[in-house]
Every structure is written in C-alpha cells, then in structure tokens.
Design an enzyme around this catalytic site. Structure first.
Site, PDB file in Angstrom:
ATOM      1  N   LYS A 151      52.202  45.146  39.359  1.00 43.71           N
ATOM      2  CA  LYS A 151      50.994  44.506  40.017  1.00 43.71           C
ATOM      3  C   LYS A 151      50.847  43.403  40.191  1.00 43.71           C
ATOM      4  O   LYS A 151      50.288  42.593  40.884  1.00 43.71           O
ATOM      5  CB  LYS A 151      49.785  45.624  39.194  1.00 43.71           C
ATOM      6  CG  LYS A 151      49.431  46.663  39.033  1.00 43.71           C
ATOM      7  CD  LYS A 151      48.021  46.720  39.035  1.00 43.71           C
ATOM      8  CE  LYS A 151      47.877  48.430  39.595  1.00 43.71           C
ATOM      9  NZ  LYS A 151      46.855  49.011  38.336  1.00 43.71           N
ATOM     10  N   LYS A 174      55.480  56.776  45.098  1.00 43.91           N
ATOM     11  CA  LYS A 174      53.822  57.256  43.901  1.00 43.91           C
ATOM     12  C   LYS A 174      53.056  57.309  45.441  1.00 43.91           C
ATOM     13  O   LYS A 174      52.564  56.738  46.467  1.00 43.91           O
ATOM     14  CB  LYS A 174      53.615  56.776  42.716  1.00 43.91           C
ATOM     15  CG  LYS A 174      53.577  57.429  42.157  1.00 43.91           C
ATOM     16  CD  LYS A 174      52.486  57.077  40.775  1.00 43.91           C
ATOM     17  CE  LYS A 174      52.100  55.489  40.433  1.00 43.91           C
ATOM     18  NZ  LYS A 174      51.309  54.870  40.041  1.00 43.91           N
ATOM     19  N   LYS A 190      46.396  54.947  45.076  1.00 41.20           N
ATOM     20  CA  LYS A 190      44.430  54.698  45.941  1.00 41.20           C
ATOM     21  C   LYS A 190      44.858  53.039  46.645  1.00 41.20           C
ATOM     22  O   LYS A 190      44.199  53.219  47.396  1.00 41.20           O
ATOM     23  CB  LYS A 190      43.696  54.295  45.081  1.00 41.20           C
ATOM     24  CG  LYS A 190      43.209  55.474  43.777  1.00 41.20           C
ATOM     25  CD  LYS A 190      42.333  54.945  42.944  1.00 41.20           C
ATOM     26  CE  LYS A 190      42.578  56.136  41.606  1.00 41.20           C
ATOM     27  NZ  LYS A 190      42.831  55.496  40.653  1.00 41.20           N
TER      28      LYS A 190
END
Ligand code: TYM
Length: 343
Positions: free
Chosen positions: A114, A206, A209
């Site tokens: 991130k 993956k 969201k």
C-alpha cells in the site's frame, strides 16, 4: 485455564464488497454461529488509514452490515457492530503500539504494497494498522479468526503481540491473579477452496476493493445480468478442465473459476472436477454463472432492501456496540491494571 471459544472477524468499509470478501470471509462467518459465540465488526477505523470521503465511509459501513445480515448472520445471536463505537479498540491499540516494534510493522507485506515507494508520505495509522487489528481480536480474547489468505501475516503478528504482552507483563499478570496466558494465541481460520479469489481478468492478481476494471470484479450488489456477463467474459485458457485438482497447476484463471464454483456450492475442487473434467469453458461458464446468480442475486436484493432503511441498520450496529462494549470494558479494565495505569 482454556479460553472460551470465540470468533472475531472484520471487514473494512473502503470500497464496494466483492466476491472475494464473500467467499473468503462472509459466507464462512455464517455456519460458525452454530458453533461458538461470534463477533463481526465493520472496521471503520481501519478504513480511514487511507483517505475516505465521509459519505462513502457511511454508505460502505451500512453496506457491510447489510451484507452480514443478508448472508444469514443473526444480529440477535452474533454481535454485529462498527469498530469506532467501541472506544476500547483505540485504547488497546495504543497499548499495543507500545508493545509492538517498528520492525514488525515495517515487514508487513500489505503495508509495503500500500505504501509503495511513498512510505514517508502515508499516514501513521497505516503503519500501525496491524496493531489496531490485534486490538480488535484480543479485546475480546477471540480464539478463532476466519479470514482470507491475505490476512495471514497480520494474524501472525497478532500472535506475536499477544505473546510479547504476556511476557513483558508476566509479573503484573500473575500479581493480578490472571493466568500467565492473559491474551490467547489466536487461531487463524483460512480454509476452503476460495481463500484467495483472483481477478476475473488476470489470474495473478487478487480480486480487490480497489480494482479499477469493473469486469475483473463481481460485486455483491451486482444484478444477475452483470454477474452473468462478467463470468462469460472472464479470462480463461483454451484447454478443457482437468479431472483432478493437480491438473489446475499453472492454470491460474481455470483454478480461480473452479475454486469459485466449489466455494459457491460447498463442494471440494476434486468433486467439481469429477463433474466438469474434460469439458471446455463453453459448458462450465454458463453453469458457474447460473450458480453465482442463484446464490448471490437474492442476497443482493436483500442488501438493497436493507440499505434503503439505514435507520434500521444503525439500530443493529448500536445494539451490537453496546454488547461488544461490555466485553471490551472488562478486558480494558484488566489491561489498565496490568500496565500500571491508575484508575
Ligand atoms: P478486508 O476488508 O480487506 O477484507 C475482508 C475479508 O475479505 C477477505 N478477502 C478475500 N478473501 C478471498 N479472496 C479475496 N480476493 C479477498 N479479498 C479480501 C479478507 O481476507 C478478509 O477476511 N485487515 C482486514 C480487516 C480487519 C480484520 C480485523 C479481520 C481488521 N481487523 C480483525 C479479522 C480480524 C481487512 O482489511 O480486510
């Protein structure tokens, strides 16, 4: 003394819920209600570790609570609430910030992913994220945590934090008359054929969201046509399906679709391949689309009905928070004494 079995898990309101959240987490929460006391949280404080528009945060919080209920969680039996309503999460996280080490946090792959090259410029909260997650779990002395595979490293860290707390404060824990294992060593529950659902457009990525391509992700609020279209267009390879699981090695897209089918039908992968082995995707995709619509469309309809009445969802969350607070307050009072805070 053995700990009473208790489940805790959470989902972050930082985007629309997708099939990975459903198969890796929500669907697996439901049967656990029959086996032990369960606490299911909407972790809004984790969501704000990156910027969230306040209106979106509220909407996604409602959407997760609605998904929990639509999937079959019973708010009478399980505790359903949002994290920020129980102040002890932040309080225990602070204590854990002082127990955990910088190096432990810096090793987290989710943080590294991130933060990317921008690690000087991300929030301090994002760095301390796993410490708050440990607090979520240990505040309730939860013994079992059902999650998808991507949370494995965070759960290992939770065990490290529990062990270090138990060890650092061993004398004070004993003096308070507690068992030496004050916090339990939590058991991650990462099982089943869909612990890592992949993007429908790229079997090496993956499902997430934050995905930008809509066609890569089945959202829980998608209608039947959208679900069917996304499955029809999902990336595959030209080979027919193998007749056993080991034949899926090196075929990430095929493996993903078969895993989704198995999870949606509560079957194992070999069992699905006994039925579809030898067939091409021309036959398998329509069967998968039909199954996905049959399972997901009624839940989407129920979610839409529930989010249309946010007042009712708020009442569920408030009631859950009240019950959570009772447990949390007890643990936190013990922790205050153990640490040496005067009260
Ligand atoms: P979050 O919100 O990213 O994801 C919620 C749950 O969905 C699972 N999941 C997946 N499972 C299979 N395939 C996928 N593609 C996929 N994507 C997500 C996640 O593993 C998770 O179980 N840090 C957590 C939230 C959290 C938490 C906790 C979880 C905070 N405190 C305490 C358990 C216990 C998170 O961001 O999940």
């Amino acid at each position: 003394m053995a700990f009473t079995n208790r489940v805790f898990s959470g989902i972050k309101p930082s985007g629309d819920l997708h099939l990975g959240n459903y198969l890796g987490a929500i669907r697996r929460f439901v049967p656990l209600q029959e086996q032990m006391a369960c606490i299911y949280c909407v972790v809004d404080m984790h969501a704000i570790t990156v910027w969230q528009d306040p209106a979106d945060l509220r909407r996604w919080t409602h959407e997760i609570a609605a998904a929990y209920i639509a999937a079959g969680l019973d708010p009478e039996r399980s505790i359903i609430f949002n994290q920020s309503q129980v102040a002890q999460h932040a309080e225990l996280a602070w204590v854990f910030n002082c127990v955990a080490r910088m190096g432990w946090m810096a090793r987290m792959t989710q943080f590294k992913d991130k933060a990317g090259k921008n690690s000087e410029n991300v929030s301090l909260g994002l760095f301390a994220y796993p410490s708050l997650m440990a607090a979520d779990i240990l505040l309730y002395k939860a013994t079992h945590v059902p999650v998808g595979e991507d949370q494995k490293q965070h759960l290992e860290l939770t065990r490290d934090i529990a062990a270090k707390f138990n060890n650092d404060f061993a004398t004070s824990i004993a003096a308070g008359g507690h068992d030496a294992e004050f916090f339990p060593s939590t058991e991650p529950m990462i099982a089943g054929p869909a612990t890592r659902v992949m993007s429908l457009r790229d079997g090496s990525k993956k499902m997430s969201k934050s995905e930008i391509s809509d066609m890569a992700t089945i959202y829980l609020m998608d209608d039947a046509d959208e679900i069917a279209k996304k499955i029809r267009k999902a990336k595959t390879d030209p080979e027919p399906l193998p007749s056993e699981a080991k034949g899926l090695q090196g075929r990430p897209e095929a493996s993903n679709l078969v895993g989704i089918y198995a999870a949606l039908s509560d079957r194992d992968i070999d069992d699905v391949l006994r039925e579809y082995g030898g067939q091409g995707f021309g036959g398998f995709k329509p069967a998968l689309a039909e199954l996905a619509v049959e399972v997901l469309a009624p839940q989407a309809a129920e979610m839409r009905r529930l989010v249309a009445d946010p007042g009712q969802i708020d009442a569920v969350l408030r009631n859950g928070a009240e019950r959570a607070r009772e447990i949390a307050a007890k643990t936190m009072a013990e922790v205050r004494d153990i640490v040496g805070f005067v009260r």
